[in-house]
Design a protein around this motif. Structure first.
Motif, PDB file in Angstrom:
ATOM      1  N   ASP A   1       0.908  -1.134  -0.019  1.00  0.00           N
ATOM      2  CA  ASP A   1       0.042   0.011  -0.068  1.00  0.00           C
ATOM      3  C   ASP A   1       0.933   1.259   0.068  1.00  0.00           C
ATOM      4  OD1 ASP A   1      -2.258  -1.597  -0.065  1.00  0.00           O
ATOM      5  OD2 ASP A   1      -2.748  -1.018   2.036  1.00  0.00           O
ATOM      6  N   LEU A   2       0.340   2.379  -0.612  1.00  0.00           N
ATOM      7  CA  LEU A   2       1.058   3.604  -0.667  1.00  0.00           C
ATOM      8  C   LEU A   2       0.414   4.607  -0.066  1.00  0.00           C
ATOM      9  CD1 LEU A   2       1.382   3.474  -4.836  1.00  0.00           C
ATOM     10  CD2 LEU A   2       3.116   3.241  -3.015  1.00  0.00           C
ATOM     11  N   LEU A   3       0.854   5.094   0.964  1.00  0.00           N
ATOM     12  CA  LEU A   3       0.256   5.972   2.080  1.00  0.00           C
ATOM     13  C   LEU A   3       0.726   7.286   2.009  1.00  0.00           C
ATOM     14  CD1 LEU A   3       0.711   3.852   5.404  1.00  0.00           C
ATOM     15  CD2 LEU A   3      -1.211   3.762   3.725  1.00  0.00           C
ATOM     16  N   VAL A   4       0.017   8.411   2.084  1.00  0.00           N
ATOM     17  CA  VAL A   4       0.342   9.817   2.141  1.00  0.00           C
ATOM     18  C   VAL A   4      -0.290  10.452   3.384  1.00  0.00           C
ATOM     19  CG1 VAL A   4       0.373  10.220  -0.607  1.00  0.00           C
ATOM     20  CG2 VAL A   4      -2.014  10.442   0.849  1.00  0.00           C
ATOM     21  N   THR A   5       0.144  11.530   3.869  1.00  0.00           N
ATOM     22  CA  THR A   5      -0.405  12.164   5.011  1.00  0.00           C
ATOM     23  C   THR A   5      -1.456  13.351   4.689  1.00  0.00           C
ATOM     24  OG1 THR A   5       1.722  11.701   6.013  1.00  0.00           O
ATOM     25  CG2 THR A   5       0.334  13.406   7.266  1.00  0.00           C
ATOM     26  N   VAL A   6      -2.438  13.081   5.210  1.00  0.00           N
ATOM     27  CA  VAL A   6      -3.446  14.034   4.752  1.00  0.00           C
ATOM     28  C   VAL A   6      -4.011  14.648   6.381  1.00  0.00           C
ATOM     29  CG1 VAL A   6      -5.761  14.742   3.971  1.00  0.00           C
ATOM     30  CG2 VAL A   6      -4.314  12.974   2.879  1.00  0.00           C
ATOM     31  N   GLY A   7      -3.934  15.951   6.636  1.00  0.00           N
ATOM     32  CA  GLY A   7      -4.198  16.447   7.888  1.00  0.00           C
ATOM     33  C   GLY A   7      -3.502  15.459   9.117  1.00  0.00           C
ATOM     34  N   GLY A   8      -2.410  15.142   8.915  1.00  0.00           N
ATOM     35  CA  GLY A   8      -1.577  14.788  10.025  1.00  0.00           C
ATOM     36  C   GLY A   8      -2.239  13.258  10.331  1.00  0.00           C
TER      37      GLY A   8
ATOM     38  N   VAL B   1      -4.726  10.434  -7.455  1.00  0.00           N
ATOM     39  CA  VAL B   1      -4.036  11.651  -7.810  1.00  0.00           C
ATOM     40  C   VAL B   1      -4.760  12.994  -7.679  1.00  0.00           C
ATOM     41  CG1 VAL B   1      -2.826  13.183  -9.521  1.00  0.00           C
ATOM     42  CG2 VAL B   1      -2.639  10.786  -9.603  1.00  0.00           C
ATOM     43  N   THR B   2      -5.916  13.249  -8.086  1.00  0.00           N
ATOM     44  CA  THR B   2      -6.770  14.311  -7.952  1.00  0.00           C
ATOM     45  C   THR B   2      -8.231  14.178  -7.380  1.00  0.00           C
ATOM     46  OG1 THR B   2      -7.885  14.298 -10.197  1.00  0.00           O
ATOM     47  CG2 THR B   2      -5.814  15.813 -10.087  1.00  0.00           C
ATOM     48  N   LEU B   3      -8.325  12.907  -6.552  1.00  0.00           N
ATOM     49  CA  LEU B   3      -9.735  12.650  -5.883  1.00  0.00           C
ATOM     50  C   LEU B   3      -9.745  13.622  -4.996  1.00  0.00           C
ATOM     51  CD1 LEU B   3      -9.751  10.091  -7.466  1.00  0.00           C
ATOM     52  CD2 LEU B   3     -10.668   9.272  -5.021  1.00  0.00           C
ATOM     53  N   ARG B   4     -10.986  14.447  -4.906  1.00  0.00           N
ATOM     54  CA  ARG B   4     -11.414  15.233  -3.862  1.00  0.00           C
ATOM     55  C   ARG B   4     -12.138  14.495  -2.743  1.00  0.00           C
ATOM     56  NH1 ARG B   4     -12.731  17.924  -9.078  1.00  0.00           N
ATOM     57  NH2 ARG B   4     -14.714  16.710  -8.990  1.00  0.00           N
ATOM     58  N   ALA B   5     -12.081  15.165  -1.454  1.00  0.00           N
ATOM     59  CA  ALA B   5     -12.706  14.469  -0.335  1.00  0.00           C
ATOM     60  C   ALA B   5     -13.996  13.667  -0.616  1.00  0.00           C
ATOM     61  CB  ALA B   5     -12.756  15.431   0.767  1.00  0.00           C
ATOM     62  N   ASP B   6     -14.828  14.377  -1.308  1.00  0.00           N
ATOM     63  CA  ASP B   6     -16.236  13.901  -1.655  1.00  0.00           C
ATOM     64  C   ASP B   6     -16.288  12.657  -2.624  1.00  0.00           C
ATOM     65  OD1 ASP B   6     -15.555  15.592  -3.726  1.00  0.00           O
ATOM     66  OD2 ASP B   6     -17.657  16.194  -3.857  1.00  0.00           O
ATOM     67  N   GLU B   7     -15.155  12.523  -3.367  1.00  0.00           N
ATOM     68  CA  GLU B   7     -14.981  11.228  -4.099  1.00  0.00           C
ATOM     69  C   GLU B   7     -14.326  10.196  -3.666  1.00  0.00           C
ATOM     70  OE1 GLU B   7     -14.573  13.695  -8.421  1.00  0.00           O
ATOM     71  OE2 GLU B   7     -12.759  13.649  -6.958  1.00  0.00           O
ATOM     72  N   LEU B   8     -13.804  10.288  -2.376  1.00  0.00           N
ATOM     73  CA  LEU B   8     -12.986   9.173  -1.901  1.00  0.00           C
ATOM     74  C   LEU B   8     -13.988   7.879  -1.681  1.00  0.00           C
ATOM     75  CD1 LEU B   8     -10.977  10.779   0.931  1.00  0.00           C
ATOM     76  CD2 LEU B   8     -10.146  10.098  -1.356  1.00  0.00           C
TER      77      LEU B   8
ATOM     78  N   GLY C   1      -7.168   8.511   0.653  1.00  0.00           N
ATOM     79  CA  GLY C   1      -6.167   9.790   0.481  1.00  0.00           C
ATOM     80  C   GLY C   1      -6.003   9.866  -0.879  1.00  0.00           C
ATOM     81  N   SER C   2      -5.605  11.111  -1.478  1.00  0.00           N
ATOM     82  CA  SER C   2      -4.903  11.192  -2.877  1.00  0.00           C
ATOM     83  C   SER C   2      -3.731  12.309  -2.850  1.00  0.00           C
ATOM     84  CB  SER C   2      -6.212  11.902  -3.483  1.00  0.00           C
ATOM     85  OG  SER C   2      -6.364  13.356  -3.085  1.00  0.00           O
ATOM     86  N   LEU C   3      -3.020  12.293  -3.776  1.00  0.00           N
ATOM     87  CA  LEU C   3      -1.939  13.467  -3.995  1.00  0.00           C
ATOM     88  C   LEU C   3      -2.507  14.628  -3.580  1.00  0.00           C
ATOM     89  CD1 LEU C   3       0.230  12.044  -6.744  1.00  0.00           C
ATOM     90  CD2 LEU C   3       0.379  11.473  -4.404  1.00  0.00           C
ATOM     91  N   ALA C   4      -3.600  15.222  -4.178  1.00  0.00           N
ATOM     92  CA  ALA C   4      -4.260  16.460  -4.043  1.00  0.00           C
ATOM     93  C   ALA C   4      -4.364  16.831  -2.763  1.00  0.00           C
ATOM     94  CB  ALA C   4      -5.429  16.554  -4.897  1.00  0.00           C
ATOM     95  N   LEU C   5      -4.914  15.922  -2.023  1.00  0.00           N
ATOM     96  CA  LEU C   5      -5.535  16.214  -0.744  1.00  0.00           C
ATOM     97  C   LEU C   5      -4.047  15.992   0.270  1.00  0.00           C
ATOM     98  CD1 LEU C   5      -8.646  13.781  -0.178  1.00  0.00           C
ATOM     99  CD2 LEU C   5      -8.427  16.167  -0.110  1.00  0.00           C
ATOM    100  N   ALA C   6      -2.829  15.506  -0.250  1.00  0.00           N
ATOM    101  CA  ALA C   6      -1.790  15.668   0.512  1.00  0.00           C
ATOM    102  C   ALA C   6      -1.017  16.703   0.047  1.00  0.00           C
ATOM    103  CB  ALA C   6      -1.125  14.162   0.416  1.00  0.00           C
ATOM    104  N   ASP C   7      -1.674  17.758  -0.485  1.00  0.00           N
ATOM    105  CA  ASP C   7      -0.645  19.027  -0.860  1.00  0.00           C
ATOM    106  C   ASP C   7       0.214  18.733  -1.781  1.00  0.00           C
ATOM    107  OD1 ASP C   7      -2.746  20.468   0.528  1.00  0.00           O
ATOM    108  OD2 ASP C   7      -1.371  20.236   2.403  1.00  0.00           O
ATOM    109  N   ALA C   8       0.147  17.947  -3.011  1.00  0.00           N
ATOM    110  CA  ALA C   8       1.183  17.742  -3.902  1.00  0.00           C
ATOM    111  C   ALA C   8       1.459  19.100  -4.509  1.00  0.00           C
ATOM    112  CB  ALA C   8       0.654  16.652  -4.897  1.00  0.00           C
ATOM    113  N   VAL C   9       2.909  19.372  -4.901  1.00  0.00           N
ATOM    114  CA  VAL C   9       2.964  20.556  -5.686  1.00  0.00           C
ATOM    115  C   VAL C   9       2.613  20.439  -7.314  1.00  0.00           C
ATOM    116  CG1 VAL C   9       5.024  21.035  -4.245  1.00  0.00           C
ATOM    117  CG2 VAL C   9       5.485  19.612  -6.068  1.00  0.00           C
ATOM    118  N   SER C  10       2.641  18.977  -7.753  1.00  0.00           N
ATOM    119  CA  SER C  10       1.946  18.771  -8.874  1.00  0.00           C
ATOM    120  C   SER C  10       1.263  17.404  -9.104  1.00  0.00           C
ATOM    121  CB  SER C  10       3.372  18.417  -9.928  1.00  0.00           C
ATOM    122  OG  SER C  10       2.807  18.145 -11.161  1.00  0.00           O
TER     123      SER C  10
END
Length: 291
Positions: A142-149, A175-182, A188-197
Protein backbone atom coordinates in the motif's frame (compact mmCIF):
# COMPACT_ATOMS: atom_id res chain seq x y z
CA UNK A 1 -20.52 29.71 -24.49
CA UNK A 2 -20.76 26.17 -23.14
CA UNK A 3 -20.86 23.48 -25.85
CA UNK A 4 -23.68 21.00 -25.46
CA UNK A 5 -22.91 17.32 -25.96
CA UNK A 6 -25.91 15.12 -26.53
CA UNK A 7 -23.75 12.03 -26.13
CA UNK A 8 -22.68 12.90 -22.58
CA UNK A 9 -19.57 14.65 -21.29
CA UNK A 10 -16.76 15.22 -23.76
CA UNK A 11 -13.22 14.21 -22.91
CA UNK A 12 -12.50 17.92 -22.36
CA UNK A 13 -15.41 18.54 -20.02
CA UNK A 14 -13.42 18.23 -16.79
CA UNK A 15 -10.58 20.65 -17.46
CA UNK A 16 -9.06 19.90 -14.04
CA UNK A 17 -8.50 16.40 -15.37
CA UNK A 18 -6.97 16.57 -18.84
CA UNK A 19 -6.34 13.31 -20.68
CA UNK A 20 -2.88 11.75 -20.70
CA UNK A 21 -0.73 12.59 -23.71
CA UNK A 22 0.29 9.18 -25.06
CA UNK A 23 2.57 10.67 -27.74
CA UNK A 24 4.53 12.73 -25.21
CA UNK A 25 4.73 9.74 -22.83
CA UNK A 26 6.21 7.56 -25.59
CA UNK A 27 8.68 10.28 -26.54
CA UNK A 28 9.80 10.62 -22.91
CA UNK A 29 10.00 6.93 -22.05
CA UNK A 30 10.86 4.83 -25.11
CA UNK A 31 14.53 4.88 -26.04
CA UNK A 32 17.09 2.48 -27.48
CA UNK A 33 18.36 0.06 -24.84
CA UNK A 34 15.79 1.19 -22.27
CA UNK A 35 13.38 -1.04 -20.36
CA UNK A 36 10.12 0.37 -21.74
CA UNK A 37 9.18 -1.03 -25.15
CA UNK A 38 5.61 0.22 -25.65
CA UNK A 39 3.20 2.62 -23.96
CA UNK A 40 -0.53 2.24 -24.65
CA UNK A 41 -3.21 4.48 -23.17
CA UNK A 42 -6.83 3.25 -23.30
CA UNK A 43 -9.90 5.29 -22.36
CA UNK A 44 -11.37 2.62 -20.12
CA UNK A 45 -10.99 -1.04 -19.33
CA UNK A 46 -11.89 -3.51 -16.61
CA UNK A 47 -8.37 -4.05 -15.32
CA UNK A 48 -5.03 -3.17 -16.90
CA UNK A 49 -3.47 -6.12 -15.05
CA UNK A 50 -5.93 -8.62 -16.52
CA UNK A 51 -5.46 -7.16 -20.01
CA UNK A 52 -1.67 -7.27 -19.85
CA UNK A 53 -1.58 -10.77 -18.31
CA UNK A 54 -3.70 -11.95 -21.26
CA UNK A 55 -1.36 -10.26 -23.76
CA UNK A 56 1.73 -11.67 -22.04
CA UNK A 57 0.72 -15.32 -21.78
CA UNK A 58 1.94 -18.07 -24.03
CA UNK A 59 -1.60 -18.39 -25.37
CA UNK A 60 -1.39 -14.92 -26.92
CA UNK A 61 -0.94 -14.94 -30.70
CA UNK A 62 2.76 -15.21 -31.50
CA UNK A 63 2.80 -11.81 -33.18
CA UNK A 64 0.68 -10.21 -30.44
CA UNK A 65 2.59 -11.52 -27.41
CA UNK A 66 3.59 -8.52 -25.32
CA UNK A 67 7.31 -7.84 -24.90
CA UNK A 68 9.00 -7.12 -21.60
CA UNK A 69 8.64 -3.42 -20.85
CA UNK A 70 5.09 -3.12 -22.20
CA UNK A 71 3.16 -0.41 -20.31
CA UNK A 72 -0.65 -0.27 -20.34
CA UNK A 73 -2.40 2.77 -18.86
CA UNK A 74 -6.15 3.29 -18.47
CA UNK A 75 -7.89 6.63 -18.00
CA UNK A 76 -10.60 4.72 -16.15
CA UNK A 77 -10.70 1.22 -14.65
CA UNK A 78 -14.11 -0.32 -14.08
CA UNK A 79 -12.93 -3.52 -12.38
CA UNK A 80 -9.59 -2.57 -10.87
CA UNK A 81 -8.51 -5.03 -8.20
CA UNK A 82 -6.52 -4.68 -5.05
CA UNK A 83 -5.19 -7.57 -3.01
CA UNK A 84 -7.70 -10.28 -2.09
CA UNK A 85 -9.71 -9.23 -5.16
CA UNK A 86 -10.96 -6.04 -3.54
CA UNK A 87 -12.51 -3.57 -5.96
CA UNK A 88 -10.70 -0.33 -6.77
CA UNK A 89 -12.71 2.33 -8.62
CA UNK A 90 -12.22 6.04 -9.20
CA UNK A 91 -13.61 8.75 -11.53
CA UNK A 92 -12.10 8.91 -15.04
CA UNK A 93 -8.69 10.65 -15.26
CA UNK A 94 -8.56 11.15 -11.49
CA UNK A 95 -5.57 8.88 -10.96
CA UNK A 96 -2.86 6.75 -12.49
CA UNK A 97 -3.95 3.20 -13.26
CA UNK A 98 -1.26 1.28 -15.11
CA UNK A 99 0.42 -2.10 -15.43
CA UNK A 100 3.88 -3.11 -16.67
CA UNK A 101 5.20 -6.43 -17.93
CA UNK A 102 8.53 -7.66 -16.56
CA UNK A 103 10.45 -10.82 -17.47
CA UNK A 104 13.36 -11.04 -14.99
CA UNK A 105 14.94 -14.14 -16.55
CA UNK A 106 18.28 -13.77 -14.75
CA UNK A 107 16.66 -13.56 -11.29
CA UNK A 108 15.90 -16.81 -9.41
CA UNK A 109 12.16 -17.41 -9.07
CA UNK A 110 12.27 -17.32 -5.27
CA UNK A 111 13.32 -13.65 -5.41
CA UNK A 112 10.43 -12.53 -7.64
CA UNK A 113 8.41 -11.84 -4.48
CA UNK A 114 10.47 -8.66 -4.13
CA UNK A 115 8.88 -7.14 -7.26
CA UNK A 116 5.82 -5.54 -5.58
CA UNK A 117 8.09 -4.13 -2.85
CA UNK A 118 10.55 -2.84 -5.46
CA UNK A 119 7.64 -1.18 -7.28
CA UNK A 120 6.58 0.48 -4.02
CA UNK A 121 10.07 1.92 -3.54
CA UNK A 122 10.14 3.11 -7.18
CA UNK A 123 6.70 4.75 -6.96
CA UNK A 124 7.53 6.47 -3.66
CA UNK A 125 10.85 7.72 -5.05
CA UNK A 126 9.27 8.95 -8.29
CA UNK A 127 6.46 10.74 -6.44
CA UNK A 128 8.75 12.48 -3.99
CA UNK A 129 10.61 13.91 -6.98
CA UNK A 130 7.67 14.87 -9.17
CA UNK A 131 4.87 15.58 -6.68
CA UNK A 132 6.88 16.72 -3.67
CA UNK A 133 4.84 14.31 -1.55
CA UNK A 134 6.35 12.08 1.12
CA UNK A 135 4.91 8.65 0.34
CA UNK A 136 5.29 5.92 2.93
CA UNK A 137 4.93 2.19 2.27
CA UNK A 138 2.62 -0.04 4.27
CA UNK A 139 3.77 -3.65 3.98
CA UNK A 140 3.37 -5.32 1.58
CA UNK A 141 2.00 -3.03 -1.09
CA UNK A 142 0.00 0.00 0.00
CA UNK A 143 1.10 3.58 -0.72
CA UNK A 144 0.36 5.99 2.12
CA UNK A 145 0.25 9.79 2.13
CA UNK A 146 -0.36 12.20 5.01
CA UNK A 147 -3.62 14.17 4.94
CA UNK A 148 -4.27 16.49 7.87
CA UNK A 149 -1.64 14.75 10.00
CA UNK A 150 -3.16 11.33 9.34
CA UNK A 151 -1.79 8.43 7.28
CA UNK A 152 -4.12 7.51 4.46
CA UNK A 153 -3.97 4.98 1.64
CA UNK A 154 -3.60 6.69 -1.73
CA UNK A 155 -2.62 3.70 -3.83
CA UNK A 156 -1.76 0.07 -4.07
CA UNK A 157 0.31 -2.42 -6.02
CA UNK A 158 -0.69 -5.84 -7.33
CA UNK A 159 1.73 -8.34 -8.92
CA UNK A 160 0.50 -11.35 -10.89
CA UNK A 161 2.31 -14.11 -12.76
CA UNK A 162 2.00 -13.92 -16.54
CA UNK A 163 2.79 -17.16 -18.31
CA UNK A 164 5.94 -19.09 -17.45
CA UNK A 165 8.43 -16.24 -17.50
CA UNK A 166 6.60 -13.02 -16.74
CA UNK A 167 5.15 -10.86 -13.98
CA UNK A 168 2.63 -8.08 -14.50
CA UNK A 169 2.81 -5.39 -11.83
CA UNK A 170 -0.14 -3.02 -11.57
CA UNK A 171 -0.27 0.32 -9.78
CA UNK A 172 -3.37 2.28 -8.83
CA UNK A 173 -2.84 5.77 -7.45
CA UNK A 174 -5.35 8.46 -6.49
CA UNK A 175 -4.08 11.76 -7.90
CA UNK A 176 -6.80 14.43 -7.97
CA UNK A 177 -9.55 12.75 -5.94
CA UNK A 178 -11.44 15.28 -3.83
CA UNK A 179 -12.69 14.47 -0.33
CA UNK A 180 -16.26 13.90 -1.57
CA UNK A 181 -15.04 11.41 -4.19
CA UNK A 182 -13.05 9.10 -1.89
CA UNK A 183 -14.23 5.47 -1.94
CA UNK A 184 -13.86 5.33 1.86
CA UNK A 185 -13.18 8.17 4.32
CA UNK A 186 -9.77 6.67 5.23
CA UNK A 187 -8.51 6.98 1.64
CA UNK A 188 -6.31 9.79 0.38
CA UNK A 189 -4.95 11.32 -2.81
CA UNK A 190 -1.94 13.34 -3.88
CA UNK A 191 -4.12 16.47 -4.16
CA UNK A 192 -5.39 16.05 -0.60
CA UNK A 193 -1.77 15.57 0.53
CA UNK A 194 -0.92 19.00 -0.97
CA UNK A 195 1.16 17.74 -3.90
CA UNK A 196 3.08 20.49 -5.69
CA UNK A 197 2.08 18.87 -8.99
CA UNK A 198 -0.85 16.69 -10.00
CA UNK A 199 0.11 16.63 -13.69
CA UNK A 200 -0.37 12.93 -14.44
CA UNK A 201 1.96 12.93 -17.48
CA UNK A 202 4.83 14.25 -15.34
CA UNK A 203 4.02 11.90 -12.45
CA UNK A 204 3.80 8.81 -14.67
CA UNK A 205 7.08 9.59 -16.44
CA UNK A 206 8.82 10.10 -13.11
CA UNK A 207 7.45 6.87 -11.61
CA UNK A 208 8.31 4.77 -14.68
CA UNK A 209 11.85 6.19 -14.88
CA UNK A 210 12.31 5.39 -11.20
CA UNK A 211 10.97 1.86 -11.77
CA UNK A 212 13.36 1.37 -14.69
CA UNK A 213 16.30 2.37 -12.47
CA UNK A 214 15.33 0.17 -9.52
CA UNK A 215 14.45 -2.84 -11.67
CA UNK A 216 17.76 -2.55 -13.53
CA UNK A 217 19.70 -2.38 -10.26
CA UNK A 218 17.84 -5.38 -8.77
CA UNK A 219 18.21 -7.43 -11.96
CA UNK A 220 21.93 -6.68 -12.22
CA UNK A 221 22.30 -7.97 -8.66
CA UNK A 222 20.54 -11.23 -9.62
CA UNK A 223 17.60 -10.12 -7.47
CA UNK A 224 19.74 -9.89 -4.33
CA UNK A 225 17.88 -7.50 -2.00
CA UNK A 226 21.05 -6.57 -0.08
CA UNK A 227 23.46 -5.90 -2.97
CA UNK A 228 20.79 -3.92 -4.83
CA UNK A 229 20.09 -1.92 -1.59
CA UNK A 230 16.39 -2.74 -2.07
CA UNK A 231 15.93 -4.30 1.37
CA UNK A 232 17.37 -1.35 3.30
CA UNK A 233 15.63 1.24 1.12
CA UNK A 234 12.26 -0.48 1.51
CA UNK A 235 12.74 -0.73 5.29
CA UNK A 236 13.67 2.96 5.51
CA UNK A 237 10.43 3.99 3.77
CA UNK A 238 8.17 1.41 5.42
CA UNK A 239 5.61 2.91 7.82
CA UNK A 240 4.81 -0.55 9.20
CA UNK A 241 8.18 -1.11 10.90
CA UNK A 242 8.35 -0.14 14.55
CA UNK A 243 4.56 -0.23 14.84
CA UNK A 244 2.24 -2.48 16.79
CA UNK A 245 0.34 -4.43 14.13
CA UNK A 246 -2.23 -7.14 13.77
CA UNK A 247 -1.65 -9.58 10.93
CA UNK A 248 -4.79 -11.29 9.63
CA UNK A 249 -3.35 -14.56 8.36
CA UNK A 250 -4.73 -17.30 6.12
CA UNK A 251 -6.85 -19.83 8.01
CA UNK A 252 -8.55 -17.20 10.21
CA UNK A 253 -5.45 -16.76 12.35
CA UNK A 254 -4.34 -13.41 13.73
CA UNK A 255 -0.94 -12.40 15.05
CA UNK A 256 -0.40 -9.27 17.16
CA UNK A 257 3.00 -7.79 17.91
CA UNK A 258 5.62 -5.28 16.82
CA UNK A 259 6.74 -5.22 13.19
CA UNK A 260 10.51 -5.36 13.64
CA UNK A 261 12.09 -6.16 10.26
CA UNK A 262 11.75 -7.04 6.58
CA UNK A 263 13.61 -10.32 6.02
CA UNK A 264 15.65 -11.43 3.00
CA UNK A 265 12.53 -12.82 1.32
CA UNK A 266 10.59 -9.56 1.72
CA UNK A 267 8.48 -10.99 4.55
CA UNK A 268 7.41 -8.94 7.56
CA UNK A 269 8.93 -10.12 10.85
CA UNK A 270 6.60 -9.67 13.83
CA UNK A 271 7.79 -9.97 17.45
CA UNK A 272 5.02 -11.02 19.83
CA UNK A 273 4.68 -10.07 23.51
CA UNK A 274 5.73 -13.64 24.39
CA UNK A 275 9.09 -13.07 22.73
CA UNK A 276 8.46 -15.18 19.62
CA UNK A 277 9.30 -13.91 16.13
CA UNK A 278 7.30 -14.89 13.09
CA UNK A 279 7.87 -13.98 9.45
CA UNK A 280 4.64 -13.25 7.60
CA UNK A 281 4.67 -13.73 3.83
CA UNK A 282 1.01 -13.01 3.06
CA UNK A 283 -1.82 -11.47 4.98
CA UNK A 284 -3.60 -8.27 5.82
CA UNK A 285 -1.75 -5.93 8.16
CA UNK A 286 -3.61 -3.51 10.42
CA UNK A 287 -1.57 -0.68 11.95
CA UNK A 288 -2.74 -0.48 15.56
CA UNK A 289 -2.77 2.98 17.09
CA UNK A 290 -0.15 3.52 19.79
CA UNK A 291 -1.75 2.96 23.20
Amino acid sequence: MTPHHASGPSRWSDLDRPPLNATALRRGLLHEGGLWTSVDVVQRTGSTNSDLVARAGSGAAASGRAEEGAVLVAEEQTAGRGRLDRRWTAPPRSGLFFSVLLRPAEVPLERWGWLPLLTGVAVATGLSRAAGVDTALKWPNDLLVTVGGEERKAGGILAERAGEDGVVVGVGLNVTLRADELPVPQAGSLALADAVSTDRDTLLRSVLRSLETWYGRWRSAGGDPVTSTLQETYAAGCATLGRQVRAELPGDRALVGEAVAIDGDGRLVIATAEGAREAVGAGDIVHLRPV
